[in-house]
Enzyme design. Structure first.
Site, PDB file in Angstrom:
ATOM      1  N   ASP A 227       0.680   3.856   6.056  1.00  0.00           N
ATOM      2  CA  ASP A 227       0.581   3.454   4.598  1.00  0.00           C
ATOM      3  C   ASP A 227       0.614   4.524   3.822  1.00  0.00           C
ATOM      4  O   ASP A 227       1.585   5.191   3.131  1.00  0.00           O
ATOM      5  CB  ASP A 227      -0.033   2.287   4.256  1.00  0.00           C
TER       6      ASP A 227
ATOM      7  N   GLN B 255       0.851  -1.222   0.086  1.00  0.00           N
ATOM      8  CA  GLN B 255      -0.030  -0.040   0.158  1.00  0.00           C
ATOM      9  C   GLN B 255       0.777   1.027   0.054  1.00  0.00           C
ATOM     10  O   GLN B 255       0.421   2.205  -0.724  1.00  0.00           O
ATOM     11  CB  GLN B 255      -0.905   0.047   1.166  1.00  0.00           C
TER      12      GLN B 255
ATOM     13  N   GLY C  54      -7.606  21.129  19.060  1.00  0.00           N
ATOM     14  CA  GLY C  54      -7.130  22.500  19.082  1.00  0.00           C
ATOM     15  C   GLY C  54      -7.616  23.335  20.196  1.00  0.00           C
ATOM     16  O   GLY C  54      -8.252  22.659  21.203  1.00  0.00           O
ATOM     17  N   GLY C  55      -7.614  24.653  20.282  1.00  0.00           N
ATOM     18  CA  GLY C  55      -8.177  25.142  21.657  1.00  0.00           C
ATOM     19  C   GLY C  55      -9.715  25.386  21.551  1.00  0.00           C
ATOM     20  O   GLY C  55      -9.925  25.647  22.630  1.00  0.00           O
TER      21      GLY C  55
ATOM     22  N   GLU D  15       1.322  -0.808   8.269  1.00  0.00           N
ATOM     23  CA  GLU D  15       0.232   0.239   9.046  1.00  0.00           C
ATOM     24  C   GLU D  15       0.323   0.258  10.358  1.00  0.00           C
ATOM     25  O   GLU D  15       0.621   1.552  11.164  1.00  0.00           O
ATOM     26  CB  GLU D  15      -1.036   0.278   8.328  1.00  0.00           C
TER      27      GLU D  15
HETATM   28  C1  LIG Z   1       5.924  -4.654   3.644  1.00  0.00           C
HETATM   29  C2  LIG Z   1       6.595  -5.722   4.065  1.00  0.00           C
HETATM   30  C3  LIG Z   1       6.782  -5.867   5.514  1.00  0.00           C
HETATM   31  C4  LIG Z   1       6.587  -6.930   3.163  1.00  0.00           C
HETATM   32  O1  LIG Z   1       7.453  -7.877   3.598  1.00  0.00           O
HETATM   33  P1  LIG Z   1       7.795  -9.052   2.615  1.00  0.00           P
HETATM   34  O2  LIG Z   1       6.633  -9.493   2.074  1.00  0.00           O
HETATM   35  O3  LIG Z   1       8.519 -10.137   3.402  1.00  0.00           O
HETATM   36  O4  LIG Z   1       8.589  -8.657   1.434  1.00  0.00           O
HETATM   37  P2  LIG Z   1      10.068  -7.913   1.200  1.00  0.00           P
HETATM   38  O5  LIG Z   1       9.975  -6.597   0.718  1.00  0.00           O
HETATM   39  O6  LIG Z   1      11.031  -7.985   2.504  1.00  0.00           O
HETATM   40  O7  LIG Z   1      10.831  -8.853   0.047  1.00  0.00           O
HETATM   41  C5  LIG Z   1      10.452  -8.896  -1.130  1.00  0.00           C
HETATM   42  C6  LIG Z   1      10.971 -10.297  -1.525  1.00  0.00           C
HETATM   43  O8  LIG Z   1      10.566 -10.370  -2.853  1.00  0.00           O
HETATM   44  C7  LIG Z   1      11.634 -10.555  -3.810  1.00  0.00           C
HETATM   45  N1  LIG Z   1      11.374  -9.818  -5.038  1.00  0.00           N
HETATM   46  C8  LIG Z   1      10.643  -8.264  -5.027  1.00  0.00           C
HETATM   47  N2  LIG Z   1      10.667  -8.029  -6.445  1.00  0.00           N
HETATM   48  C9  LIG Z   1      11.201  -9.177  -7.260  1.00  0.00           C
HETATM   49  C10 LIG Z   1      11.585  -9.215  -8.564  1.00  0.00           C
HETATM   50  N3  LIG Z   1      11.178  -8.321  -9.462  1.00  0.00           N
HETATM   51  N4  LIG Z   1      12.217 -10.348  -8.783  1.00  0.00           N
HETATM   52  C11 LIG Z   1      12.327 -11.492  -8.041  1.00  0.00           C
HETATM   53  N5  LIG Z   1      12.354 -11.194  -6.666  1.00  0.00           N
HETATM   54  C12 LIG Z   1      11.741 -10.028  -6.371  1.00  0.00           C
HETATM   55  C13 LIG Z   1      12.818  -9.770  -3.095  1.00  0.00           C
HETATM   56  O9  LIG Z   1      13.985 -10.399  -3.518  1.00  0.00           O
HETATM   57  C14 LIG Z   1      12.429 -10.073  -1.523  1.00  0.00           C
HETATM   58  O10 LIG Z   1      12.777 -11.499  -1.449  1.00  0.00           O
HETATM   59  P3  LIG Z   1      14.197 -12.093  -0.572  1.00  0.00           P
HETATM   60  O11 LIG Z   1      13.851 -11.539   0.821  1.00  0.00           O
HETATM   61  O12 LIG Z   1      14.514 -13.148  -0.836  1.00  0.00           O
HETATM   62  O13 LIG Z   1      15.292 -10.923  -0.948  1.00  0.00           O
HETATM   63  C15 LIG Z   1       8.306  -5.220   3.618  1.00  0.00           C
HETATM   64  O14 LIG Z   1       8.314  -5.057   2.368  1.00  0.00           O
HETATM   65  C16 LIG Z   1       8.703  -3.706   4.115  1.00  0.00           C
HETATM   66  O15 LIG Z   1       8.821  -3.695   5.558  1.00  0.00           O
HETATM   67  N6  LIG Z   1       8.650  -2.682   3.541  1.00  0.00           N
HETATM   68  C17 LIG Z   1       9.077  -1.536   3.840  1.00  0.00           C
HETATM   69  C18 LIG Z   1       7.811  -0.670   4.731  1.00  0.00           C
HETATM   70  C19 LIG Z   1       6.603  -0.553   4.041  1.00  0.00           C
HETATM   71  O16 LIG Z   1       6.648  -0.148   2.947  1.00  0.00           O
HETATM   72  N7  LIG Z   1       5.458  -1.172   4.896  1.00  0.00           N
HETATM   73  C20 LIG Z   1       4.342  -1.048   4.416  1.00  0.00           C
HETATM   74  C21 LIG Z   1       3.675  -1.769   3.119  1.00  0.00           C
HETATM   75  S1  LIG Z   1       2.065  -1.095   2.818  1.00  0.00           S
END
Ligand SMILES: CC(C)(COP(=O)(O)OP(=O)(O)OC[C@H]1O[C@@H](n2cnc3c(N)ncnc32)[C@H](O)[C@@H]1OP(=O)(O)O)[C@@H](O)C(=O)NCCC(=O)NCCS
Length: 424
Positions: A167, A16, A244-245, A138
């Site tokens: 988010d 998001q 607010g106030g 979020e």
């Molecule tokens: C949202 C979140 C918690 C999700 O975590 P997650 O599902 O484990 O996803 P990540 O972003 O950590 O990892 C994505 C994975 O997809 C893989 N990936 C993404 N794009 C890719 C592509 N084009 N080709 C191949 N692999 C891909 C990455 O390599 C990663 O795998 P790895 O851990 O083996 O390296 C995390 O992305 C995060 O903390 N983001 C920052 C904060 C944020 O935006 N949060 C709010 C989201 S609404």
């Protein structure tokens, strides 16, 4: 012409926070290329309401974008990424900490490839400090940015807000940073790294609570409806106080259902006319002169009694009737609108804030519209892309690849998920 026409964005964002930002930039006319993992943004399949169709979670956050799938874990996929980087003005991502580095593309590497490019990153807690390695969603950001501790009532648990300030709020912050950096890059020829941490974004949106935090070192918070005292330390949860106030509260109206409430701000200037309007019906014709409420200071002190009287008056009126009584008195007020109210509201429809779209998999559906209205380049909202819908188009039109090159890349697995290992 659209405001951001000619700006191309390599959008690696997912879920998001990032997609909120890139959707807004797309609505302002940027060419947003959603660069997806071959399995697709996880939200495509999350909370599905129509079998085999992209979910509303995805379709509502990815309008006006083109989708290309690229496997960044293959050498060929990485060459496509590098070629695209050279053709884009902005790259943006909101992966968990270290994901891009693991692909071999740190910010240093990216700017070496394209010195003009602006890079936007959303992280839960940023790239420095003790929390830098943590992932966030979020409610984690709301918990850690000061929102939850200040939302709710003192005797109850902390609450998250319904608005996605962690988010979507962070996505808005990123959009502002990207546009500033883009403006600078256009003057200097040099891009820069724009980082927004969700926790920082939530703190920014809780600014007035930190105002009150510091006021507590000098005295109580006289406008709060809950007890406060000098030296209290932490700002308490204060229900529906106005912040607010001026005094504010939600007033329960007829027929007393879940959303039969009107939020009222009893501004200093309106007390006299409000008291004259409601006093006689409450059997208090002299309410406007009552010393309990004569000054804002007295009204703050006796606000529970004041709200009791206003609630008593409201018993006989619906929220819309009460609004109609209070608007001519210049009392700032607004009915608590349910999602059903909003989806059917004439004002909302008139402002293109509930927009009907068509989608090849799911048919008709609605999106919340573009809240930023540009007079010369209003947003034209188009449906979200199917997974990889524009892979060939982008490779040809943006990168100039020919069919044989595309064919060779396809057979190498540059755009597809690696085959699953056979179970032993
Ligand atoms: C949202 C979140 C918690 C999700 O975590 P997650 O599902 O484990 O996803 P990540 O972003 O950590 O990892 C994505 C994975 O997809 C893989 N990936 C993404 N794009 C890719 C592509 N084009 N080709 C191949 N692999 C891909 C990455 O390599 C990663 O795998 P790895 O851990 O083996 O390296 C995390 O992305 C995060 O903390 N983001 C920052 C904060 C944020 O935006 N949060 C709010 C989201 S609404």
């Amino acid at each position: 012409m659209e405001a951001l026409k000619g700006i191309r964005i390599l959008d690696m964002t997912h879920v998001q926070a990032g997609p909120t930002c890139s959707q807004l930039l797309a609505w302002m006319g940027a060419d947003v290329i959603k660069f997806e993992n071959p399995q697709g943004d996880a939200t495509r399949g999350q909370l599905r309401d129509v079998p085999n169709a992209d979910s509303l979670y995805f379709t509502m956050l990815n309008c006006n974008k083109r989708s290309i799938t690229v496997n960044m874990k293959s050498a060929e996929g990485k060459t496509v990424f590098v070629d695209l980087l050279k053709k884009c003005d902005i790259i943006m991502e909101n992966f968990g900490p270290g994901v891009l580095d693991r692909f071999g593309f740190s910010w240093d590497k990216i700017r070496e490839i394209n010195p003009r490019i602006v890079m936007g990153s959303i992280k839960g807690f940023g790239s420095s400090g003790p929390y830098a390695d943590f992932k966030a969603y979020e409610n984690v950001a709301q918990a850690m940015g000061g929102s939850m501790s200040t939302t709710g009532v003192p005797d109850g648990p902390p609450f998250v807000t319904g608005a996605q300030i962690g988010d979507s709020g962070t996505g808005l912050h990123l959009a502002i940073g990207l546009l500033a950096a883009l403006h600078q890059a256009q003057r200097t020829g040099k891009g820069q790294y724009v980082e927004v941490a969700m926790m920082d974004g939530v703190m920014n949106l809780c600014r007035v609570k930190f105002r009150d935090h510091q006021r507590l070192t000098r005295g109580d918070l006289s406008e709060y409806s809950v007890p406060t005292y000098k030296g209290m330390g932490e700002v308490p949860r204060a229900g529906n106080d106005s912040g607010g106030g001026q005094l504010g509260n939600a007033i329960h109206c007829k027929p007393h259902g879940a959303n039969d409430w009107l939020y009222i701000v009893v501004q200093e200037a309106v007390w006299d006319s409000l008291a004259k309007r409601i006093g006689p019906e409450l059997g208090m014709p002299e309410l406007a002169k009552d010393p309990h409420f004569a000054s804002i200071g007295e009204r703050r002190k006796n606000q529970q009694l004041m709200w009791t009287l206003i609630n008593k008056y409201a018993e006989k009126h619906t929220k819309r009737e009460l609004m109609a009584i209070l608007n001519p008195l210049n009392v700032p007020c607004g009915p608590i609108m349910s999602t059903e109210d909003l989806a059917n509201d004439e004002h909302v429809r008139g402002r293109d804030m509930w927009v009907e779209l068509d989608h090849p998999q799911r048919g008709k559906w609605f999106n919340v519209g573009m809240p930023i209205k540009l007079s010369d380049s209003p947003a034209v909202i188009k449906r979200s892309p199917l997974l990889g819908e524009h892979t060939d188009e982008v490779l040809k039109e943006v990168l100039g690849y020919d069919d044989s090159k595309i064919g060779a890349l396809k057979s190498s697995g540059a755009f597809s998920a690696p085959p699953k290992k056979a179970a032993k």
